[in-house]
Motif scaffolding. Structure first.
Motif, PDB file in Angstrom:
ATOM      1  N   UNK A  56      -0.739  23.702   0.530  1.00  0.00           N
ATOM      2  CA  UNK A  56       0.395  23.035   1.161  1.00  0.00           C
ATOM      3  C   UNK A  56       0.727  23.594   2.486  1.00  0.00           C
ATOM      4  N   UNK A  57       0.075  24.563   2.957  1.00  0.00           N
ATOM      5  CA  UNK A  57       0.314  25.413   4.161  1.00  0.00           C
ATOM      6  C   UNK A  57       0.457  24.460   5.406  1.00  0.00           C
ATOM      7  N   UNK A  58       0.072  23.205   5.688  1.00  0.00           N
ATOM      8  CA  UNK A  58       0.199  22.564   6.694  1.00  0.00           C
ATOM      9  C   UNK A  58       1.459  21.318   6.433  1.00  0.00           C
ATOM     10  N   UNK A  59       2.074  21.245   5.385  1.00  0.00           N
ATOM     11  CA  UNK A  59       2.940  20.351   5.070  1.00  0.00           C
ATOM     12  C   UNK A  59       4.255  20.993   5.631  1.00  0.00           C
ATOM     13  N   UNK A  60       5.260  19.921   6.085  1.00  0.00           N
ATOM     14  CA  UNK A  60       6.561  20.413   6.721  1.00  0.00           C
ATOM     15  C   UNK A  60       7.597  20.844   5.716  1.00  0.00           C
ATOM     16  N   UNK A  61       8.385  21.689   6.024  1.00  0.00           N
ATOM     17  CA  UNK A  61       9.307  22.522   5.230  1.00  0.00           C
ATOM     18  C   UNK A  61      10.515  21.280   5.208  1.00  0.00           C
ATOM     19  N   UNK A  89      16.392  19.247  -9.837  1.00  0.00           N
ATOM     20  CA  UNK A  89      15.978  20.458  -9.068  1.00  0.00           C
ATOM     21  C   UNK A  89      16.096  20.029  -7.748  1.00  0.00           C
ATOM     22  N   UNK A  90      16.440  21.248  -6.928  1.00  0.00           N
ATOM     23  CA  UNK A  90      16.336  21.274  -5.548  1.00  0.00           C
ATOM     24  C   UNK A  90      15.766  22.354  -4.741  1.00  0.00           C
ATOM     25  N   UNK A  91      15.106  22.057  -3.725  1.00  0.00           N
ATOM     26  CA  UNK A  91      14.452  23.291  -3.016  1.00  0.00           C
ATOM     27  C   UNK A  91      14.477  22.810  -1.479  1.00  0.00           C
ATOM     28  N   UNK A  92      14.114  23.591  -0.626  1.00  0.00           N
ATOM     29  CA  UNK A  92      13.681  23.420   0.641  1.00  0.00           C
ATOM     30  C   UNK A  92      12.582  24.050   0.878  1.00  0.00           C
ATOM     31  N   UNK A  93      11.483  23.380   1.035  1.00  0.00           N
ATOM     32  CA  UNK A  93      10.273  23.783   0.792  1.00  0.00           C
ATOM     33  C   UNK A  93       9.090  22.797   1.377  1.00  0.00           C
ATOM     34  N   UNK A  94       7.711  23.404   1.111  1.00  0.00           N
ATOM     35  CA  UNK A  94       6.474  22.732   1.575  1.00  0.00           C
ATOM     36  C   UNK A  94       6.088  21.771   0.303  1.00  0.00           C
ATOM     37  N   UNK A  95       6.691  21.714  -0.958  1.00  0.00           N
ATOM     38  CA  UNK A  95       6.194  20.952  -2.031  1.00  0.00           C
ATOM     39  C   UNK A  95       7.302  20.555  -2.911  1.00  0.00           C
TER      40      UNK A  95
END
Length: 157
Positions: free
Chosen positions: A19-24, A103-109
């Motif tokens: 997931x390194x290239x995924x947008x946050x 569930x919520x997050x700010x992340x890449x997945x």
């Protein structure tokens, strides 16, 4: 990738997705589970009449704790810093209980698995707390209701 399954590499072997290239981005998911039981059982659970204590409070906490441990339970899930987890439990007619987990997050997945694990674990906890009075209860309808954020966009059942 094999047949669009992201957890399989070109050789069909299981691997964790890069997931390194995924947008946050801000990501959100809502999942549900339902427990079917005798009307007396459902009434006892909802009314707080179980000998083991406040089943609804225990199930909410269990669901939240499980969401935080999803990466330890489901192989190949990334550990995710969750920004919010909530579990809502309510009667659904006289013979069912509906559980909805967010569930919520700010992340890449995404957080779909965290929401599903929360809803499932809350349902299992209610079953455990009430099985002495109704072993025939059924946990059903575990599913993703909605998700937002990320490259794949929004989903609503």
């Amino acid at each position: 990738m094999t047949g669009g399954l992201t957890h399989l590499n070109e050789r069909g072997e299981a691997h964790i997705v890069d997931i390194g290239d995924k947008a946050v981005t801000r990501r959100r998911a809502v999942a549900q589970a339902r427990i079917l039981g005798k009307p007396e059982t459902i009434s006892t659970i909802l009314g707080g009449g179980l000998k083991k204590g406040d089943a609804l409070a225990v199930a909410r906490i269990a669901g939240i704790m499980a969401a935080k441990k999803t990466a330890e339970l489901i192989p190949l899930c990334h550990p995710i810093p969750l920004t919010k987890v909530s579990v809502e439990i309510e009667g659904d007619g006289d013979a069912a209980i509906l559980i909805q987990a967010l569930a919520e997050t700010t992340g890449q997945t995404g957080v779909e698995m965290e929401a599903l694990v929360a809803a499932s674990t809350a349902a299992l906890t209610l079953y455990d707390m009430a099985k002495a009075i109704d072993r025939a209860m059924t946990i059903t309808d575990i599913c993703l209701l909605e998700k937002s954020g990320g490259k794949s966009g929004d989903f609503s059942r």
